[in-house]
Design a protein around this motif. Structure first.
Motif, PDB file in Angstrom:
ATOM      1  N   GLU A  69      30.455 -10.644 -53.911  1.00  0.00           N
ATOM      2  CA  GLU A  69      30.450  -9.420 -53.114  1.00  0.00           C
ATOM      3  C   GLU A  69      30.684  -8.168 -53.941  1.00  0.00           C
ATOM      4  OE1 GLU A  69      34.643 -10.374 -53.754  1.00  0.00           O
ATOM      5  OE2 GLU A  69      32.912 -11.585 -53.149  1.00  0.00           O
TER       6      GLU A  69
ATOM      7  N   ARG B 101      31.468  -2.397 -48.725  1.00  0.00           N
ATOM      8  CA  ARG B 101      31.368  -3.855 -48.577  1.00  0.00           C
ATOM      9  C   ARG B 101      31.686  -4.583 -49.884  1.00  0.00           C
ATOM     10  NH1 ARG B 101      31.892  -8.267 -48.125  1.00  0.00           N
ATOM     11  NH2 ARG B 101      30.951  -9.844 -46.769  1.00  0.00           N
ATOM     12  N   SER B 102      31.560  -3.913 -51.013  1.00  0.00           N
ATOM     13  CA  SER B 102      31.829  -4.557 -52.300  1.00  0.00           C
ATOM     14  C   SER B 102      33.323  -4.733 -52.557  1.00  0.00           C
ATOM     15  CB  SER B 102      31.202  -3.745 -53.440  1.00  0.00           C
ATOM     16  OG  SER B 102      31.864  -2.501 -53.609  1.00  0.00           O
TER      17      SER B 102
ATOM     18  N   GLY C 217      35.188 -10.053 -49.878  1.00  0.00           N
ATOM     19  CA  GLY C 217      34.214 -11.130 -49.792  1.00  0.00           C
ATOM     20  C   GLY C 217      33.830 -11.533 -48.382  1.00  0.00           C
TER      21      GLY C 217
ATOM     22  N   PHE D 125      27.662  -5.850 -54.400  1.00  0.00           N
ATOM     23  CA  PHE D 125      27.008  -5.153 -53.293  1.00  0.00           C
ATOM     24  C   PHE D 125      26.770  -3.683 -53.605  1.00  0.00           C
ATOM     25  CE2 PHE D 125      28.085  -8.338 -49.812  1.00  0.00           C
ATOM     26  CZ  PHE D 125      26.783  -8.481 -49.393  1.00  0.00           C
TER      27      PHE D 125
END
Length: 522
Positions: A255, A286-287, A290, A258
């Motif tokens: 993740e 979002r990064s 996870g 992202f």
């Protein structure tokens, strides 16, 4: 073995020990070593090989182990766990977890486990999922764990039973007294004075899962049958993973990447709409974590991936990423290229998979359950995380409570009577063809990211129908026996766990953390 008139089967004792540990991931290993060092005779039961379960899942590049950055950081870490857990974590378990991490790391080092230390620990990518600051971070690599724990098990004389799994917790006079096991030879009963349940989570109840197939909620179902309570079962983590190319299927997607990614549907249309600035903002947010959460606006990313359908969403990267990767990301892509043959510039598709459970068997700070003599540790236990979980605390949880469970179980042997000569199991009909697939299908359709009243009710109806199918409608000698009976008993436990997940999700009508009610919003 023989059938009794009350439609039960008596299984004679085939072995005996002081502490029986069920599960061979990090929690089970830690419990076995701790118990034998307290003077107990230990038998370790492994559904797969000696090192198995989610701790050794081959679809990930390693385990992160996160803890407080010194004694002064413990209070902040506790507060953060409770905040991220949305108020449904048990404060006593949180305190026990946090205070136990530093000693757990020391025990790993004493055993010779090599912990990878970051060269650039201040980089953003080393901030744990959902956290607001850097912590003490260590990389735990499976080969080193296998070597160190394998050596300890051999030197300490732990008896290991690979290829065996529990299908019933045996009880006598209100205490756990061993377990009935499914083995290559059929059913067997190993008696003990205490039992440690460390069978992992319930990700494999779903069709797509980032865990080994044996992590299917059997332990939770057996604990429920034995009179224990389950807690926070609705909080199942859903993670992105690769669905294409096939050689990468079931591999965890990192993740942290992202913020350099673009997502598109099957026809190439941007998955997050035409506003590139808004999409970049969501992907950057979002990064930072996870698993899916409903708490943050970046939930739109996961919902869009889910809506992309079973073939998943196309993911591609900024072409300049290869030249400026942070350390954590480069380590991941190096592993991905070496183990899956997938380079950063290759076309790929991702979808959502069931990953880790935040809920499980309710335990006290000494890892005890509602059944005397039964202790639980690792992902099978719940209460120490809450609605969302900080990254790196799953490994910490296994090591801390695994050790506590082993010590507690060894001490419980001092007041426990000898185990009985036999145990009983219910006579069940064979598992109907296609029944496991129906269960996975129902869970996947209704209990992944999007949940609503109609879907959950429909899934509960399927679980009820499958459960009724295990009740024999003829004489006992027509019921499943041997390996068939073991399979039926295991499947019944899975159904009990699935029902607990669905009932908890249905009862919580609002969205909270990893639990998203599409019919209620956020």
């Amino acid at each position: 073995m023989g059938w009794a008139r009350d439609r039960t089967l008596s299984v004679p004792k085939s072995g005996e020990c002081d502490v029986l540990v069920l599960g061979c991931g990090l929690a089970g290993l830690a419990a076995a070593v701790a118990a034998v060092r307290e003077g107990a005779r230990v038998t370790l039961v492994c559904a797969g090989p000696r090192f198995s379960g989610s701790s050794f899942y081959p679809g990930t590049w390693g385990l992160g182990l996160v803890g407080p950055d010194g004694k002064a950081d413990e209070a902040d870490l506790e507060a953060t766990i409770e905040r991220v857990g949305c108020g449904v974590a048990d404060p006593a378990l949180v305190r026990t977890l946090v205070s136990g991490i530093t000693p757990a790391v020391a025990r790993l080092r004493e055993m010779g486990v090599a912990l990878r230390e970051p060269a650039r620990a201040s980089q953003r990518e080393y901030i744990p999922c959902f956290d607001h600051k850097h912590r003490s971070w260590h990389g735990v690599e499976a080969p080193s764990v296998r070597a160190s724990f394998g050596r300890a098990l051999d030197e300490l004389g732990v008896r290991v039973l690979p290829g065996a799994s529990a299908v019933r917790i045996a009880r006598q006079d209100g205490r756990a007294c061993g377990a009935v096991l499914s083995t290559a030879d059929g059913l067997g009963f190993v008696g003990s004075r205490a039992v440690v349940l460390a069978t992992g989570g319930y990700g494999a109840l779903f069709g797509r899962h980032l865990c080994t197939p044996d992590v299917a909620g059997v332990g939770q179902g057996l604990a429920l049958e034995a009179g224990c309570e389950l807690v926070n079962m609705e909080f199942m983590q859903m993670m992105p993973g690769y669905v294409w190319p096939r050689r990468a299927l079931g591999t965890v997607f990192n993740e942290k990447t992202f913020r350099w990614a673009s997502l598109a549907g099957a026809d190439g249309t941007p998955l997050l709409g035409g506003n590139a600035g808004r999409a970049a903002e969501l992907l950057d947010m979002r990064s930072g974590y996870g698993p899916f959460t409903s708490r943050l606006a970046s939930r739109e990313v996961d919902l869009a991936i889910a809506d992309a359908g079973p073939d998943g969403a196309w993911v591609s990267y900024d072409p300049t990423l290869a030249a400026r990767m942070p350390e954590f990301v480069r380590t991941y892509f190096d592993w991905l290229a070496r183990e899956r043959g997938l380079a950063v510039g290759d076309p790929a598709r991702i979808a959502l998979f069931a990953h880790a459970a935040n809920g499980g068997v309710r335990i006290a700070s000494d890892a005890s359950t509602a059944l005397a003599g039964l202790f639980a540790a690792g992902e099978v236990a719940g209460g120490m995380h809450g609605a969302d979980r900080l990254g790196g605390l799953s490994s910490a949880n296994c090591l801390v409570f695994g050790h506590i469970a082993g010590v507690s179980a060894a001490h419980a042997c001092e007041v426990a009577p000898p185990p009985p000569a036999s145990a009983t199991v219910d006579a069940l009909a064979p598992v109907a063809p296609g029944a496991p697939g129906r269960l996975k299908g129902a869970m996947s359709r209704t209990a992944m990211v999007r949940r609503d009243e109609a879907g959950l009710a429909a899934a509960l109806a399927v679980v009820g129908e499958l459960d009724e199918g295990l009740v024999p409608d003829g004489p006992s000698d027509e019921a499943a026996c041997g390996h068939e009976l073991a399979r039926s008993l295991g499947f019944r436990a899975q159904l009990a766990c699935a029902r607990a997940v669905l009932e908890a999700a249905r009862a919580r009508s609002e969205s909270l953390g990893s639990h998203y009610r599409a019919d209620a919003g956020v």
